[in-house]
Enzyme design. Structure first.
Site, PDB file in Angstrom:
ATOM      1  N   LEU A   1      13.476  -3.145 -15.801  1.00 27.93           N
ATOM      2  CA  LEU A   1      12.654  -2.964 -14.597  1.00 27.93           C
ATOM      3  C   LEU A   1      13.133  -3.944 -13.539  1.00 27.93           C
ATOM      4  O   LEU A   1      13.287  -5.139 -13.820  1.00 27.93           O
ATOM      5  CB  LEU A   1      11.171  -3.256 -14.920  1.00 27.93           C
ATOM      6  CG  LEU A   1      10.220  -3.270 -13.724  1.00 27.93           C
ATOM      7  CD1 LEU A   1       9.986  -1.853 -13.185  1.00 27.93           C
ATOM      8  CD2 LEU A   1       8.858  -3.892 -14.095  1.00 27.93           C
TER       9      LEU A   1
ATOM     10  N   ASP B   1      -4.133  -4.751  -2.251  1.00 22.89           N
ATOM     11  CA  ASP B   1      -5.153  -5.155  -1.276  1.00 22.89           C
ATOM     12  C   ASP B   1      -6.541  -5.164  -1.925  1.00 22.89           C
ATOM     13  O   ASP B   1      -6.796  -4.395  -2.855  1.00 22.89           O
ATOM     14  CB  ASP B   1      -5.120  -4.162  -0.100  1.00 22.89           C
ATOM     15  CG  ASP B   1      -5.849  -4.694   1.120  1.00 22.89           C
ATOM     16  OD1 ASP B   1      -6.250  -5.875   1.116  1.00 22.89           O
ATOM     17  OD2 ASP B   1      -6.028  -3.913   2.075  1.00 22.89           O
TER      18      ASP B   1
ATOM     19  N   HIS C   1      -7.764 -13.776  -5.595  1.00 22.24           N
ATOM     20  CA  HIS C   1      -6.290 -13.812  -5.633  1.00 22.24           C
ATOM     21  C   HIS C   1      -5.791 -14.138  -7.045  1.00 22.24           C
ATOM     22  O   HIS C   1      -4.778 -13.601  -7.489  1.00 22.24           O
ATOM     23  CB  HIS C   1      -5.764 -14.839  -4.623  1.00 22.24           C
ATOM     24  CG  HIS C   1      -5.978 -14.432  -3.191  1.00 22.24           C
ATOM     25  ND1 HIS C   1      -5.723 -13.158  -2.741  1.00 22.24           N
ATOM     26  CD2 HIS C   1      -6.440 -15.136  -2.114  1.00 22.24           C
ATOM     27  CE1 HIS C   1      -6.001 -13.095  -1.446  1.00 22.24           C
ATOM     28  NE2 HIS C   1      -6.445 -14.271  -1.043  1.00 22.24           N
TER      29      HIS C   1
HETATM   30  C1  FPP Z   1      -4.669  -8.795  -0.007  1.00 22.70           C
HETATM   31  O1  FPP Z   1      -6.004  -8.964  -0.336  1.00 22.70           O
HETATM   32  C2  FPP Z   1      -3.856  -9.576  -0.877  1.00 22.70           C
HETATM   33  C3  FPP Z   1      -3.005 -10.565  -0.494  1.00 22.70           C
HETATM   34  C4  FPP Z   1      -2.779 -10.976   0.898  1.00 22.70           C
HETATM   35  C5  FPP Z   1      -2.264 -11.328  -1.467  1.00 22.70           C
HETATM   36  C6  FPP Z   1      -1.695 -10.580  -2.617  1.00 22.70           C
HETATM   37  C7  FPP Z   1      -1.563 -11.549  -3.683  1.00 22.70           C
HETATM   38  C8  FPP Z   1      -1.859 -11.356  -4.963  1.00 22.70           C
HETATM   39  C9  FPP Z   1      -2.265 -10.082  -5.546  1.00 22.70           C
HETATM   40  C10 FPP Z   1      -1.778 -12.510  -5.847  1.00 22.70           C
HETATM   41  C11 FPP Z   1      -0.737 -12.328  -6.869  1.00 22.70           C
HETATM   42  C12 FPP Z   1       0.624 -12.207  -6.379  1.00 22.70           C
HETATM   43  C13 FPP Z   1       1.679 -12.755  -7.012  1.00 22.70           C
HETATM   44  C14 FPP Z   1       3.038 -12.489  -6.509  1.00 22.70           C
HETATM   45  C15 FPP Z   1       1.517 -13.620  -8.174  1.00 22.70           C
HETATM   46  P1  FPP Z   1      -6.982  -9.511   0.761  1.00 22.70           P
HETATM   47  O2  FPP Z   1      -7.118 -10.977   0.588  1.00 22.70           O
HETATM   48  O3  FPP Z   1      -6.527  -9.092   2.115  1.00 22.70           O
HETATM   49  O4  FPP Z   1      -8.295  -8.787   0.369  1.00 22.70           O
HETATM   50  P2  FPP Z   1      -9.435  -8.324   1.364  1.00 22.70           P
HETATM   51  O5  FPP Z   1      -8.815  -7.331   2.304  1.00 22.70           O
HETATM   52  O6  FPP Z   1     -10.427  -7.693   0.459  1.00 22.70           O
HETATM   53  O7  FPP Z   1      -9.954  -9.543   2.037  1.00 22.70           O
END
Ligand code: FPP
Length: 248
Positions: free
Chosen positions: A132, A21, A38
């Site tokens: 893994l 997150d 992201h």
């Molecule tokens: C939450 O951050 C994150 C996500 C909803 C997406 C997770 C995805 C990745 C880490 C990209 C890589 C993943 C793969 C499988 C290649 P948020 O957008 O909610 O952050 P915020 O709470 O700060 O807005």
């Protein structure tokens, strides 16, 4: 199976699960678009997979996209799906080489054919690896998973009194996997957010304020050290506590 490169820990969690997150806030703090966060998150994931193989972690499960994430604006959802596909395209050869087996948990129903094809190709390519087990939770929700499990159990016509904890576990997307020993959530939020809600019943939790794109191997090592200090009782008592009680 390859030997871990560095394992300075007395106690290593067999299964680490991560709620990645804070990508959005990481980007905002840098005046960058959310997608840059992201993308940085995907790069970080690549490093953390490698760190887990180095450290001898056997299972890594990451929350990449929840059943609730479809509520986000379409351009962000599409952007994330593209990042997942890019990741699978680019990382599959390296994952294969490093002994990583990729799995998917979550509902396939809403996922595009293009993403499903890339996921399936990566799963198939890496299926004989066992250094893994790296599980991507995409379109995953803990409640959805339990509903799905109950539907399967009912369809199989099992009598009510034959249903045990194990029956439920065996029908979850994670069937056959050990429950997570340690669940990490980055970014300072203190919520489970529908992630592995059945499987994490006795997991140790670690919440860090670090945004996911800043979470690195050193922070992972700190989390593992912290885990090593925890006394896991699974609702019972430790051996030491038993002895103390016995000795008065
Ligand atoms: C939450 O951050 C994150 C996500 C909803 C997406 C997770 C995805 C990745 C880490 C990209 C890589 C993943 C793969 C499988 C290649 P948020 O957008 O909610 O952050 P915020 O709470 O700060 O807005």
């Amino acid at each position: 199976m390859g030997k871990p490169k560095d394992q300075p820990f007395e106690k290593i969690p067999q299964h680490i699960a991560i709620i990645m997150d804070g990508n959005g806030r990481w980007a905002k703090a840098r005046l960058l678009p959310r997608m840059a966060g992201h993308r940085a998150g995907a790069e970080r994931l690549r490093n953390i997979v490698r760190a887990c193989t180095d450290l001898g972690v056997r299972y890594l499960t990451v929350y990449a996209f929840s059943t609730e994430n479809w509520k986000r604006p379409a351009d962000e959802v599409n952007g994330l799906m593209n990042i997942f596909m890019d990741f699978l395209d680019k990382e599959t050869p390296e994952l294969l080489k490093e002994g990583v087996q990729v799995r998917h948990i979550g509902s396939k129903k809403e996922l595009s054919d293009a993403l499903l094809a890339k996921l399936q190709a990566c799963i198939e390519t890496t299926k004989n690896n066992d250094r893994l087990i790296f599980t991507l939770a995409i379109n995953y929700g803990g409640r959805d998973e339990i509903v799905h499990a109950v539907q399967e159990i009912v369809q199989q016509g099992l009598p009510a009194d034959a249903i045990t904890d194990k029956t439920i576990s065996d029908h979850l997307y994670t069937a056959g996997m050990p429950d997570p020993d340690l669940v990490i959530r980055t970014s300072g939020e203190l919520r489970i957010s529908n992630f592995l809600i059945w499987q994490s019943a006795y997991s140790e939790w670690l919440f860090t304020k670090t945004y996911w794109p800043d979470f690195n191997k050193n922070k992972l090592k700190e989390a593992i050290l912290d885990y090593g200090t925890r006394s896991r009782r699974f609702g019972g008592r430790t051996k030491k506590e038993e002895e103390e009680a016995y000795n008065g």
